[in-house]
Design an enzyme around this catalytic site. Structure first.
Site, PDB file in Angstrom:
ATOM      1  CG  ASP A 270      11.990  15.033 -42.208  1.00 46.73           C
ATOM      2  OD1 ASP A 270      11.562  15.525 -43.270  1.00 46.73           O
ATOM      3  OD2 ASP A 270      13.031  14.339 -42.166  1.00 46.73           O
TER       4      ASP A 270
ATOM      5  CD  GLU B 135      16.028  16.093 -46.899  1.00 47.25           C
ATOM      6  OE1 GLU B 135      16.950  16.284 -47.732  1.00 47.25           O
ATOM      7  OE2 GLU B 135      16.129  16.437 -45.698  1.00 47.25           O
TER       8      GLU B 135
END
Length: 467
Positions: A89, A152
């Site tokens: 991500d 994250e």
């Protein structure tokens, strides 16, 4: 043949695969969140693409709750596992890009695209390190798992689910930091201020918006204000911009309504000194006008108390630990809506010796006239430290020194990587010391040559730790 020369042979294929990953805008997307796509459909698309590579290259792979994909090499029944913890991500692209952030380009030896520095390029360098070892027929005694998360940059809800179902690796590293070895990571925690937002007096702050993530230095801020008839703001704003040539902005005025936009420098919130916070600078500018009520308190807190105060001295929180360094503060999100609700998010990074309750208490003591509720809103992490003489640290340090010709001792980072979720986990790469840090910034890049340099370091590290 050296590891570096062997890795260089994979450069074209690595870049081609990286291009495919960069083109997927794997940003948290609430509009497409479902039980099947917990962080949005593009996250699942990105995981599927990595599994497509793994299938092509003959690796074992699997998925956990559509949050994490793992890719495995080495004996499946090995009692010990080396984990390589990564994420696919990225933060939103934001403004200031000279070209399309999700259309990667190579210019003058630099690879540009969102995720080039944090951390899709390093993910692919780690993947290709496994591929090179497999292509060479290397036999490992420990198995290796490349673990790819998707949350994250937000709530860290992915890897804990993986660990609960798959178990914790024996030890591991995350190429989501910098070279050399980062064996210590500061704690991080986000504190939220919520307060009423009613303006009073001849100047009314209708709306103020800056920032989208607590862990990003905002590069843009906007405000809409009402001013007395005949009052002109444009000249004041132009003079303000002359004072700070690193800022840009514009002002539009229609009668008594004024709209202001200010552009600073976006950066990773772990390193607020690398950015110029557009929100606090805009608040500083607006302080010269006689806003009343909650607007005055809001602008004073942002424009004076926390403006350019990256070590939180004005909050009574300046602290230095000789092993882990300084406490730092990033003002990541600022919201104000007249007759609505105001919000400020403060992101703290701090070493051992500080606790979150002390932070909350000090923020409460330094609110000034801002009548705010102060709460902890993000499940943060305590400080993390792995001993410098641990096999993991010494092996990684030796590989880096031998391949680069430069020994650098282990160090502590302001950033947080998934390595801290392991008892024996460190961050290792892929940011090289001589490269500008562009994580979370516009026009994010990594040098093309470093893709295979990092790959070579990862490959030899895996081999030494698992042979």
């Amino acid at each position: 043949m050296s590891w570096t020369i062997q890795a260089k042979q994979y450069e074209t294929d690595l870049i081609n695969d990286l291009n495919q990953i960069i083109r997927i805008p794997s940003v948290l997307d609430s509009k497409t969140q479902t039980p099947q796509t917990p962080f949005g459909i593009d996250m699942v698309r990105a995981l599927s693409k990595m599994e497509e590579f793994a299938n092509r290259d003959g690796f074992r792979y699997g998925r956990v709750d559509n949050m994490v994909t793992w890719i495995e090499f080495g004996p499946a029944d090995a009692p010990e596992t080396l984990g390589i913890l990564t994420h696919i991500d990225v933060v939103p692209a934001g403004d200031g890009w000279l070209r399309q952030p999700f259309n990667p380009e190579i210019l003058d030896g630099l690879y540009f695209g969102r995720g080039a520095a944090d951390m899709k390029a390093d993910l692919m360098s780690a993947y290709y390190a496994l591929k090179m070892l497999a292509d060479q027929g290397r036999v490992l005694q420990r198995k290796v798992r490349l673990i790819i998360g998707t949350d994250e940059e937000n709530g860290w809800r992915d890897i804990p689910c993986y660990l609960a179902q798959e178990g914790e690796p024996t030890f591991g590293f995350s190429p989501d930091g910098a070279f050399p070895v980062v064996n210590g990571e500061k704690a991080f925690q986000t504190v939220q201020l919520r307060f009423p937002s009613v303006s009073e007096g001849p100047y009314i702050l209708e709306r103020f918006m800056s920032g989208s993530r607590a862990n990003v230095v905002p590069g843009e801020a906007k405000a809409r204000i009402n001013v007395p008839q005949g009052m002109l703001i444009a000249e004041d704003f132009a003079n303000f911009l002359k004072q700070y040539p690193f800022l840009e902005g514009n002002v539009q005025q229609a009668g008594e309504t004024v709209r202001l936009t200010l552009f600073g420098v976006q950066a990773h919130g772990a390193y607020p000194a690398d950015g110029k916070n557009a929100g606090t600078y805009l608040a500083q500018f607006l302080q010269q006008y006689p806003f009343g009520g909650d607007a005055h308190a809001f602008l004073n807190f942002l424009g004076t108390t926390v403006h350019r105060d990256i070590y939180a001295k004005n909050l009574g929180l300046a602290y230095h630990d000789k092993e882990m360094g300084d406490l730092t503060l990033n003002v990541g999100v600022m919201r104000y809506s007249h007759r609505g609700q105001g919000t400020i998010l403060l992101n703290f990074r701090y070493p051992k010796g500080v606790n979150i309750q002390a932070i909350v208490t000090q923020v409460q003591r330094h609110l000034g006239d801002l009548t705010a509720d102060v709460t902890v809103v993000q499940a943060g992490m305590p400080p993390h430290l792995v001993a410098a003489d641990d096999e993991l640290v010494t092996t990684l340090s030796a590989v880096y020194a031998e391949q680069t010709g430069q020994y650098l001792p282990p160090r502590t980072s302001n950033g947080g990587s998934y390595a801290r979720l392991l008892k024996r986990g460190v961050a290792f790469g892929g940011q090289f010391p001589d490269v500008k840090v562009t994580s979370h910034q516009a026009n994010e890049f990594t040098p093309v040559a470093n893709l295979t340099c990092a790959m070579a370091i990862f490959a030899e590290s895996i081999w030494r730790l698992c042979r």
